[in-house]
Design a protein around this motif. Structure first.
Motif, mmCIF file in Angstrom:
data_model
loop_
_atom_site.group_PDB
_atom_site.id
_atom_site.type_symbol
_atom_site.label_atom_id
_atom_site.label_comp_id
_atom_site.label_asym_id
_atom_site.label_seq_id
_atom_site.Cartn_x
_atom_site.Cartn_y
_atom_site.Cartn_z
ATOM 1 N N LEU A 1 0.833 -1.204 0.000
ATOM 2 C CA LEU A 1 0.000 0.000 0.000
ATOM 3 C C LEU A 1 0.869 1.256 0.000
ATOM 4 N N GLU A 2 1.933 1.235 0.788
ATOM 5 C CA GLU A 2 2.854 2.368 0.816
ATOM 6 C C GLU A 2 3.540 2.539 -0.538
ATOM 7 N N TRP A 3 3.946 1.433 -1.142
ATOM 8 C CA TRP A 3 4.570 1.483 -2.466
ATOM 9 C C TRP A 3 3.596 2.083 -3.484
ATOM 10 N N ALA A 4 2.337 1.652 -3.434
ATOM 11 C CA ALA A 4 1.335 2.157 -4.377
ATOM 12 C C ALA A 4 1.149 3.659 -4.227
ATOM 13 N N GLU A 5 1.100 4.126 -2.999
ATOM 14 C CA GLU A 5 0.936 5.560 -2.769
ATOM 15 C C GLU A 5 2.153 6.338 -3.263
ATOM 16 N N THR A 6 3.338 5.821 -2.988
ATOM 17 C CA THR A 6 4.576 6.484 -3.399
ATOM 18 C C THR A 6 4.724 6.521 -4.922
ATOM 19 N N VAL B 1 3.143 5.410 -12.087
ATOM 20 C CA VAL B 1 2.305 4.421 -12.764
ATOM 21 C C VAL B 1 1.308 5.120 -13.682
ATOM 22 N N ARG B 2 0.702 6.206 -13.194
ATOM 23 C CA ARG B 2 -0.250 6.951 -14.025
ATOM 24 C C ARG B 2 0.425 7.508 -15.279
ATOM 25 N N ALA C 1 3.110 6.293 -16.762
ATOM 26 C CA ALA C 1 3.427 5.156 -17.637
ATOM 27 C C ALA C 1 2.190 4.730 -18.412
ATOM 28 N N ARG C 2 1.041 4.703 -17.768
ATOM 29 C CA ARG C 2 -0.214 4.359 -18.449
ATOM 30 C C ARG C 2 -0.538 5.365 -19.543
ATOM 31 N N GLN C 3 -0.349 6.652 -19.236
ATOM 32 C CA GLN C 3 -0.627 7.695 -20.220
ATOM 33 C C GLN C 3 0.299 7.573 -21.430
ATOM 34 N N ARG C 4 1.583 7.297 -21.184
ATOM 35 C CA ARG C 4 2.531 7.100 -22.291
ATOM 36 C C ARG C 4 2.121 5.907 -23.147
ATOM 37 N N PHE C 5 1.782 4.814 -22.481
ATOM 38 C CA PHE C 5 1.367 3.601 -23.192
ATOM 39 C C PHE C 5 0.126 3.868 -24.035
ATOM 40 N N ASP C 6 -0.872 4.510 -23.440
ATOM 41 C CA ASP C 6 -2.114 4.807 -24.163
ATOM 42 C C ASP C 6 -1.876 5.747 -25.340
ATOM 43 N N ALA C 7 -0.959 6.707 -25.173
ATOM 44 C CA ALA C 7 -0.652 7.665 -26.244
ATOM 45 C C ALA C 7 0.025 6.979 -27.425
ATOM 46 N N GLU C 8 0.758 5.897 -27.135
ATOM 47 C CA GLU C 8 1.427 5.161 -28.217
ATOM 48 C C GLU C 8 0.444 4.341 -29.023
ATOM 49 N N GLY C 9 -0.724 4.102 -28.470
ATOM 50 C CA GLY C 9 -1.758 3.353 -29.198
ATOM 51 C C GLY C 9 -1.430 1.892 -29.407
ATOM 52 N N VAL C 10 -0.714 1.320 -28.488
ATOM 53 C CA VAL C 10 -0.314 -0.085 -28.617
ATOM 54 C C VAL C 10 -1.482 -1.002 -28.375
#
Length: 135
Positions: free
Chosen positions: A113-118, A123-124, A126-135
């Motif tokens: 939980l601490e790792w997720a908060e940190t 992570v957000r 990385a998701r945005q980069r991935f989504d922008a690449e349209g993979v």
């Protein structure tokens, strides 16, 4: 030639069936399936703070439906993490609290939980980069 298999690999290998990989009976999978649900970790976090009545939990998690909160609490209760106590009032009030097992689970989850908060922003992004690449 025998190759030494360490840690989780050895445990996973023990659950592979004759006809190939079959992890249906894996204890790790069985436990993680329930606590990895969308709402379970949030309910565990709240109950770590103190016991709550159903209505209080519902108000603290406004985007959870009554049905889903009931289902989540029942699953956590079934697995032994949560204790449900009914008080003989009019109308009856119900309180939920972590059991000893639930407290030990929360302590084990605390690092994650601490790792997720940190790392939430990373992570957000990385998701945005991935989504922008349209993979």
């Amino acid at each position: 030639m025998t190759i030494a298999i360490s840690g989780f690999e050895a445990k996973i290998a023990a659950y592979k069936g004759v006809d190939g990989p079959s992890l249906a009976d894996c204890p790790v999978r069985s436990v993680i399936d329930h606590i990895g649900g969308k709402w379970s970790s949030l309910v565990l976090i709240l109950l770590w703070e103190r016991p709550y009545r159903f209505g209080e939990l519902r108000r603290l998690v406004p985007d959870i439906s009554q049905r889903m909160l009931t289902q989540t609490l029942r699953e956590l209760q079934r697995d032994g993490y949560v204790q449900r106590t009914v008080f003989p009032t009019k109308p009856p009030s119900v309180e939920y609290r972590l059991t000893e097992l639930g407290q030990s689970l929360f302590k084990a989850l605390a690092g994650l939980l601490e790792w997720a908060e940190t790392n939430f922003l990373a992570v957000r992004e990385a998701r945005q980069r991935f989504d922008a690449e349209g993979v």
